[in-house]
Design a protein around this motif. Sequence first.
Motif, PDB file in Angstrom:
ATOM      1  N   LYS A   1       1.030   9.084  -6.930  1.00 31.26           N
ATOM      2  CA  LYS A   1       1.768   9.002  -7.962  1.00 31.26           C
ATOM      3  C   LYS A   1       2.925   9.454  -8.043  1.00 31.26           C
ATOM      4  CE  LYS A   1       0.565   9.603 -12.880  1.00 31.26           C
ATOM      5  NZ  LYS A   1       2.113  10.318 -13.281  1.00 31.26           N
ATOM      6  N   GLY A   2       3.347  10.596  -7.133  1.00 30.86           N
ATOM      7  CA  GLY A   2       4.623  11.104  -7.252  1.00 30.86           C
ATOM      8  C   GLY A   2       5.607  10.256  -6.749  1.00 30.86           C
ATOM      9  N   LEU A   3       5.240   9.274  -5.886  1.00 33.89           N
ATOM     10  CA  LEU A   3       6.444   8.223  -5.378  1.00 33.89           C
ATOM     11  C   LEU A   3       6.538   7.126  -6.454  1.00 33.89           C
ATOM     12  CD1 LEU A   3       7.902   6.751  -3.173  1.00 33.89           C
ATOM     13  CD2 LEU A   3       5.864   5.584  -2.548  1.00 33.89           C
ATOM     14  N   LEU A   4       5.306   6.977  -7.410  1.00 30.21           N
ATOM     15  CA  LEU A   4       5.623   5.918  -8.367  1.00 30.21           C
ATOM     16  C   LEU A   4       6.415   6.402  -9.483  1.00 30.21           C
ATOM     17  CD1 LEU A   4       4.431   3.120  -9.362  1.00 30.21           C
ATOM     18  CD2 LEU A   4       2.636   4.187 -10.301  1.00 30.21           C
ATOM     19  N   ASP A   5       6.052   7.888  -9.625  1.00 32.27           N
ATOM     20  CA  ASP A   5       6.931   8.350 -10.868  1.00 32.27           C
ATOM     21  C   ASP A   5       8.357   8.329 -10.415  1.00 32.27           C
ATOM     22  OD1 ASP A   5       4.759   8.814 -12.396  1.00 32.27           O
ATOM     23  OD2 ASP A   5       4.346  10.909 -11.523  1.00 32.27           O
ATOM     24  N   ALA A   6       8.930   8.819  -9.211  1.00 28.44           N
ATOM     25  CA  ALA A   6      10.011   8.982  -8.731  1.00 28.44           C
ATOM     26  C   ALA A   6      10.701   7.409  -8.782  1.00 28.44           C
ATOM     27  CB  ALA A   6      10.078   9.468  -7.332  1.00 28.44           C
TER      28      ALA A   6
ATOM     29  N   GLY B   1       0.790  -1.182   0.140  1.00 29.98           N
ATOM     30  CA  GLY B   1      -0.052   0.154  -0.023  1.00 29.98           C
ATOM     31  C   GLY B   1       0.743   1.384  -0.018  1.00 29.98           C
ATOM     32  N   ALA B   2       2.055   1.232  -0.718  1.00 25.93           N
ATOM     33  CA  ALA B   2       2.767   2.382  -0.912  1.00 25.93           C
ATOM     34  C   ALA B   2       2.075   3.658  -1.086  1.00 25.93           C
ATOM     35  CB  ALA B   2       3.959   2.185  -1.800  1.00 25.93           C
ATOM     36  N   GLN B   3       0.871   3.603  -1.781  1.00 26.71           N
ATOM     37  CA  GLN B   3       0.229   4.892  -2.199  1.00 26.71           C
ATOM     38  C   GLN B   3      -0.137   5.584  -1.046  1.00 26.71           C
ATOM     39  OE1 GLN B   3      -0.774   1.785  -3.036  1.00 26.71           O
ATOM     40  NE2 GLN B   3      -2.675   1.702  -2.038  1.00 26.71           N
ATOM     41  N   ASP B   4      -0.263   4.905   0.263  1.00 28.54           N
ATOM     42  CA  ASP B   4      -0.845   5.542   1.386  1.00 28.54           C
ATOM     43  C   ASP B   4      -0.097   5.715   2.268  1.00 28.54           C
ATOM     44  OD1 ASP B   4      -3.615   4.841   0.593  1.00 28.54           O
ATOM     45  OD2 ASP B   4      -3.472   2.714   1.204  1.00 28.54           O
ATOM     46  N   LEU B   5       1.210   5.871   1.760  1.00 26.75           N
ATOM     47  CA  LEU B   5       2.359   6.389   2.847  1.00 26.75           C
ATOM     48  C   LEU B   5       2.225   7.662   3.221  1.00 26.75           C
ATOM     49  CD1 LEU B   5       5.535   4.767   1.321  1.00 26.75           C
ATOM     50  CD2 LEU B   5       4.346   4.023   3.511  1.00 26.75           C
ATOM     51  N   SER B   6       2.532   8.418   4.235  1.00 22.56           N
ATOM     52  CA  SER B   6       2.414   9.623   4.691  1.00 22.56           C
ATOM     53  C   SER B   6       3.629  10.405   4.052  1.00 22.56           C
ATOM     54  CB  SER B   6       2.918   9.789   6.240  1.00 22.56           C
ATOM     55  OG  SER B   6       3.999   9.512   6.500  1.00 22.56           O
ATOM     56  N   ALA B   7       3.329  11.838   3.915  1.00 25.20           N
ATOM     57  CA  ALA B   7       4.060  12.801   3.187  1.00 25.20           C
ATOM     58  C   ALA B   7       5.440  12.553   3.616  1.00 25.20           C
ATOM     59  CB  ALA B   7       3.547  14.079   3.189  1.00 25.20           C
ATOM     60  N   ASP B   8       5.708  12.607   4.890  1.00 27.44           N
ATOM     61  CA  ASP B   8       7.273  12.701   5.387  1.00 27.44           C
ATOM     62  C   ASP B   8       7.813  11.153   5.172  1.00 27.44           C
ATOM     63  OD1 ASP B   8       6.938  15.099   6.530  1.00 27.44           O
ATOM     64  OD2 ASP B   8       6.505  14.287   8.393  1.00 27.44           O
ATOM     65  N   THR B   9       7.067  10.015   5.143  1.00 23.78           N
ATOM     66  CA  THR B   9       7.826   8.953   4.763  1.00 23.78           C
ATOM     67  C   THR B   9       7.933   8.700   3.531  1.00 23.78           C
ATOM     68  OG1 THR B   9       6.474   8.009   6.504  1.00 23.78           O
ATOM     69  CG2 THR B   9       7.339   6.361   4.920  1.00 23.78           C
ATOM     70  N   ILE B  10       7.220   9.484   2.297  1.00 23.66           N
ATOM     71  CA  ILE B  10       7.400   9.542   1.049  1.00 23.66           C
ATOM     72  C   ILE B  10       8.719  10.089   0.880  1.00 23.66           C
ATOM     73  CG2 ILE B  10       6.779  10.335  -0.956  1.00 23.66           C
ATOM     74  CD1 ILE B  10       3.999   9.596  -0.489  1.00 23.66           C
TER      75      ILE B  10
END
Length: 328
Positions: A113-118, A77-86
């Motif tokens: 999506k930002g994490l996925l793109d990164a 569930g990486a899409q649900d990570l908090s902003a700081d954890t991302i």
Amino acid sequence: MARNSAHDNPLAPVTIAVGQEDLLLDRAVREVVTAARAADADTDVRDLTSDQLQPGTLAELTSPSLFAERKVVVVRGAQDLSADTIKDVKAYLGAPAEEITLVLLHAGAAKGKGLLDAARKAGAREVACPRMTKPADRLAFVRSEFRTLGRSATPEACQALVDSIGSDLRELASAVTQLAADIEGTIDEAVVGRYYTGRAEASSFTVADRAVEGKAAEALEALRWSLSTGVAPVMITSALAQGVRAIGKLSSARGGRPADLARELGMPPWKIDRVRQQMRGWTPDGVSAALRAVAEADAGVKGGGDDPEYALEKAVVAVARAARSGRG
């Protein structure tokens, strides 16, 4: 499983498994873990949900070890990570640690999506795990499963299996495995008919429905009838698991109309209504206990125990007991 990345090394520093098909996501994780343990039998595997990965946790998990041990860190569930954890994960993507494989499971939608793109920009290995909503996709999946097992099945047999089992990929995979284990030579439509047509889905889900409703006696009666008519035990454990998971998903979801929940949870609206009726009496602890019992039964029917029927009976009773755990 389709691959989107240019390389396909399971021991790549970072793997992203993208999609919402649970079976394919679990296989993506298993592939990495298997490869890691082939390279180092003592590989340490950490399997975390998004809420367990707090700011700073990734740094702790990936810090150098005195013993230089290989490690696999799975984040579901990486899409649900908090902003700081991302932020932590993005920083790690730029300089991944040696002997560590990070596996991110991401739903693939707009959220996160930002994490996925990164991850993609950093060159992560990608495994596509899309939900298979079209009959043609499920048919292709069945054919692929037979090929993977080195077995031959006629086109009519593959179609009959999809028609009989339905849309659940776990059940389809279990059915292919069962047929491949039981039948010698080419698997044809007649074989599928003997095993599954018109009865496997109905009878296995009858067992599951009665169990999650807390009706132990009725569930055991349905179980014995199913086994006596040749339904594969793996079909029953799959149905039990699906029934309990549906209870867990709906109990943790936000309230709303069946149509809204159906979109959120990937269930048809009619199933939302049925599961709502079945979930009365369930508690979070009950769901956990039931899933453990079903997992034990699944191991038992796949060779981990001496008596598959007894393993199934224990699971049915445990699920029915869990269904009554919140009734006081």
